[in-house]
Design an enzyme around this catalytic site. Structure first.
Site, PDB file in Angstrom:
ATOM      1  N   ALA A 140     -34.770  18.119   8.610  1.00 23.76           N
ATOM      2  CA  ALA A 140     -34.366  19.280   7.817  1.00 23.76           C
ATOM      3  C   ALA A 140     -33.227  20.037   8.492  1.00 23.76           C
ATOM      4  CB  ALA A 140     -35.563  20.212   7.618  1.00 23.76           C
ATOM      5  N   CYS A 141     -32.537  20.868   7.698  1.00 23.59           N
ATOM      6  CA  CYS A 141     -31.548  21.793   8.234  1.00 23.59           C
ATOM      7  C   CYS A 141     -32.289  22.881   9.025  1.00 23.59           C
ATOM      8  CB  CYS A 141     -30.744  22.441   7.124  1.00 23.59           C
ATOM      9  SG  CYS A 141     -29.744  21.313   6.128  1.00 23.59           S
ATOM     10  N   PRO A 142     -31.758  23.366  10.151  1.00 21.27           N
ATOM     11  CA  PRO A 142     -30.449  23.003  10.689  1.00 21.27           C
ATOM     12  C   PRO A 142     -30.492  21.901  11.735  1.00 21.27           C
ATOM     13  CG  PRO A 142     -31.275  24.898  11.859  1.00 21.27           C
ATOM     14  CD  PRO A 142     -32.339  24.529  10.868  1.00 21.27           C
TER      15      PRO A 142
END
Length: 779
Positions: free
Chosen positions: A716-718
């Protein structure tokens, strides 16, 4: 309103999972803290009691949203909402179990806490009069909203060396907060074109400074360019190893203003080639016709109207300040809360753009017609019974202080209440002349109460004679107009004497008519008067003669600083490095005394584990378990030649056979720990290893490939961008990196962040439900 980032649902889910693991003892405190603080979740003074800081750009919030926040807070057993000096609102006194559902419910009403703390882009300030002041150059609110939407969606906005603060001034009262934020933007029109005068590097706290003028004028279309340039310079030049010297102003101190501005202009020119222009969407102000009751005004109406009601530039419309003492909205007491709800429902009758939080921790209503004021006053009296008192008395700013903040030294809210009482008791003639004056109080030397930006400011500290007592550093006369300067320190004073000191200093000003403002007086004659008063209050009685001096305002126990906690606001990924470094040191000390073989073996393994995990964060590596820790260390440090290949067998054994006898390898374990610590000591501010020659490892080092490949699906981000950033840092200029990314937020954010760092995205191709992205490292 700003748009929520696409990754928010994933972020909340991850926070919830980490919270469950933390409660079950599966993750350490610092690991959990490193994720929750950038999400705007702070632990308060009392252990395991939390608050959620909600992002409200420029203080803008819809009446319906605030009504929902009240309901959400009550459902999850909070007893207090708090308006901050950065125009946000906090839900306080939550248990950890309640945090995740609170965040999900806030998401449903279009609000988020992301970026509310940690090393992130914080809530953006906007002048309280923006959009309504007759003196403003133009309304900067839409610019702040658009910039918020852009920045909170970018992964690198959560990976900064320290917090980055931004403020807009609409130009109606000079530069104001734009001069004391990392990025300050003052509305300006030049040759008929909208734009900004730009300041960079301002801030309070340690070694404070007003910002340096970056540009005298930049067109508004380059707003995004400015933010990206400063953010990138901060990311690459900021000090990540020492959080006490990590703010943007320290780059100016280190390089000198001339060189820092030259470098910043280079980043600006580079950002112009990669950042899209800003195109504001300016919304028209809503105006709803409302049937109003004919109300006979209650006593005090004319005083209230004169002090708290202001004419807008929109004909026939008015703004009104609703005071909330200390910024607090208590959620206890059904009658009082019902009156707040009535007030918000009344405001909503006139449209959505009718409510803002101010930097003075109050609520401003706006776009109200003249005929609504009498009915409003009746409601205001129920919410704030002393709402017709002189504005200064209800406008004293204080941080939360030692009541809830782990860094607080003194009870700043208690002092603010005491000063307010003394002002009302004194009934100084002419006090309405001080409607624009600022009295700000912080409970420690940090600047959450913005004491450096006040006419009279106080910063909490511990003073002592034969024993410790609560005191404050006194600051005078900040310059907030076109030649900004910070308030200057003039001496110390006990907390007990501050209310009398303040009233006497204001009385001396009101008795003279030689100065156009309180600031002007305090810069000249008033400074000497303050010094004389401080000398008069300098003789503190002993504890036996007067115990009051040794109790803080609002405290029922003798003043002490032993319960002062560790800071929450600077928490980040890199705190984990110091955690493991401290583990190594502590285990080594214990080893010196330990003789039981089983315990010696356990301590040696713990040192080995801490050494293996300590620097993984610098490579963007997140181990899933103990064995994975050692596997990742082999890949990122032994295979990469950063650590000698002679340690390979030791590390592999620790990962595969943790119950092995490590006592015969004690010297080898010590050498590995020393090697990792040496790497850390040779790491630069951007967490890259400098002056470290790769170790030879001909047998195990992988053969060079035509291109490097990373499968980042499911990341997932970040953290996906962290992986890309760290991988690129190990590659030569011009080399190719191929990555796989999930659809949605990853493909929307990572390629743009890569381009912003100067790399070239050669290919971006959809493959079923994911994307292939090919990157060439910048030359």
């Amino acid at each position: 309103m700003y748009r929520l980032p696409d990754t928010l649902s994933e972020d909340i889910a991850r926070l919830g999972a980490l919270a469950r693991d933390y409660r079950e003892g599966k993750v350490e405190t610092v690991q959990f803290k490193a994720f929750r603080v950038p999400m705007g979740i702070y632990e308060q003074r009392k252990d395991e009691v939390y608050m959620v800081r909600i992002r409200t750009t420029g203080g803008v919030i819809l009446p319906g949203q605030l009504l929902e926040i009240i309901s959400i807070a009550q459902r999850h057993r909070s007893d207090l909402l708090h308006i901050t000096t950065r125009q946000e609102i906090q839900i306080q006194n939550l248990s950890l179990e309640e945090v995740e559902p609170v965040l999900r419910e806030l998401q449903q009403i279009g609000l988020s806490s992301k970026g509310g703390g940690g090393n992130t882009v914080r809530n953006i300030l906007v002048s309280a009069g923006s959009g309504i002041s007759p003196q403003e150059v133009f309304d900067t609110t839409p610019y702040a909203m658009a910039l918020t939407t852009k920045l909170i969606a970018e992964p690198d906005s959560c990976l900064l060396p320290r917090k980055m603060k931004i403020a807009f001034s609409s130009g109606d009262t000079g530069v104001d907060y734009a001069a004391v934020n990392d990025l300050g933007l003052v509305a300006k029109i030049q040759n008929g074109q909208r734009g900004f005068k730009v300041y960079a590097g301002g801030g309070g706290g340690s070694k404070p400074s007003v910002g340096w003028v970056w540009f005298d004028f930049v067109p508004a279309s380059e707003l995004y360019v400015l933010a990206e340039a400063l953010k990138k310079m901060f990311s690459e030049q900021g000090n990540r190893k020492n959080k006490h010297k990590a703010r943007i102003r320290y780059i100016f101190y280190r390089l000198g203003a001339e060189e820092a501005l030259r470098l910043l202009r280079e980043y600006y020119q580079e950002a112009k080639t990669t950042t899209p222009p800003f195109e504001p969407g300016l919304d028209a102000v809503e105006s709803h016709p409302v049937a109003l009751r004919d109300v006979v005004p209650a006593p005090g109406y004319e005083d209230w109207k004169r002090r708290y009601v202001f004419a807008q530039k929109q004909a026939g419309r008015h703004a009104v300040i609703i005071p909330f003492i200390h910024g607090n909205i208590p959620l206890t007491g059904a009658a009082g809360l019902e009156n707040v709800r009535k007030l918000l429902h009344f405001a909503s009758l006139f449209g959505n753009d009718t409510l803002r939080f101010t930097t003075t921790q109050n609520i401003q209503l706006r776009h109200l017609p003249e005929e609504a004021l009498k009915e409003l006053y009746a409601l205001v009296r129920e919410v704030a019974p002393e709402a017709s008192a002189p504005l200064l008395a209800n406008n004293i700013v204080s941080c939360t202080g030692a009541d809830t903040c782990r860094l607080g030294i003194t009870l700043s809210k208690g002092l603010a209440a005491a000063v307010r009482r003394e002002l009302l008791k004194a009934s100084l003639p002419g006090l309405d002349r001080l409607a624009d004056a600022r009295i700000h109080i912080s409970g420690c030397p940090n600047s959450c109460g913005q004491q450096l930006w006040a006419d009279i400011g106080f910063a909490g500290k511990a003073l002592h004679n034969d024993r410790v007592y609560p005191g404050y550093q006194v600051y005078l006369a900040a310059g907030r107009t076109d030649t900004p300067h910070l308030a200057t320190p003039v001496g110390n004073i006990s907390a007990r004497d501050i209310p009398r000191f303040t009233v006497r200093l204001l009385k001396a000003y009101l008795e003279t008519e030689n100065y156009p403002s309180l600031t002007a007086y305090l810069e000249r004659e008033g400074r000497q008067k303050a010094v004389e008063l401080l000398a008069e209050y300098g003789n503190i009685p002993s504890f036996e003669d007067d115990k009051n001096y040794y109790f803080d305002w609002g405290a029922d126990t003798v003043f002490s600083i032993v319960n002062r906690g560790t800071p929450e606001c600077s928490a980040g990924l890199f705190d984990m490095i110091e955690l493991d470094l401290n583990h190594i040191r502590e285990h080594r000390k214990t080893l010196e005394r330990e003789t039981v073989p089983e315990k010696v073996n356990t301590l040696l393994y713990k040192i080995l584990y801490a050494a293996g995990r300590m620097l993984l964060v610098t490579r963007g590596a997140e181990p899933k378990n103990v064995a994975d820790t050692f596997a990742l260390f082999l890949r990122h440090f032994v295979d990469a030649g950063l650590v000698a290949d002679t340690f390979r067998d030791l590390v592999a054994t620790a990962g595969a056979q943790p119950s092995s006898d490590f006592i015969p390898r004690r010297e080898e374990i010590d050498s590995l720990a020393d090697a990792v610590i040496e790497l850390y000591q040779n790491m630069d501010d951007s967490l890259q290893f400098k002056n470290v020659q790769p170790m030879p490892a001909e047998i195990h080092k992988p053969a060079p490939a035509e291109r490097t490949f990373r499968d980042l699906r499911g990341v997932a981000c970040p953290m996906n961008f962290v992986h890309v950033k760290m991988q690129l840092s190990t590659m030569q200029p011009g080399e190719i990196l191929e990555i796989l990314l999930d659809d949605g937020a990853p493909i929307a954010n990572v390629p743009g962040s890569v381009r912003n760092e100067g790399h070239q995205v050669l290919e971006q191709t959809p493959v079923e439900n994911y994307w292939k992205v090919v990157i060439r490292k910048k030359i």
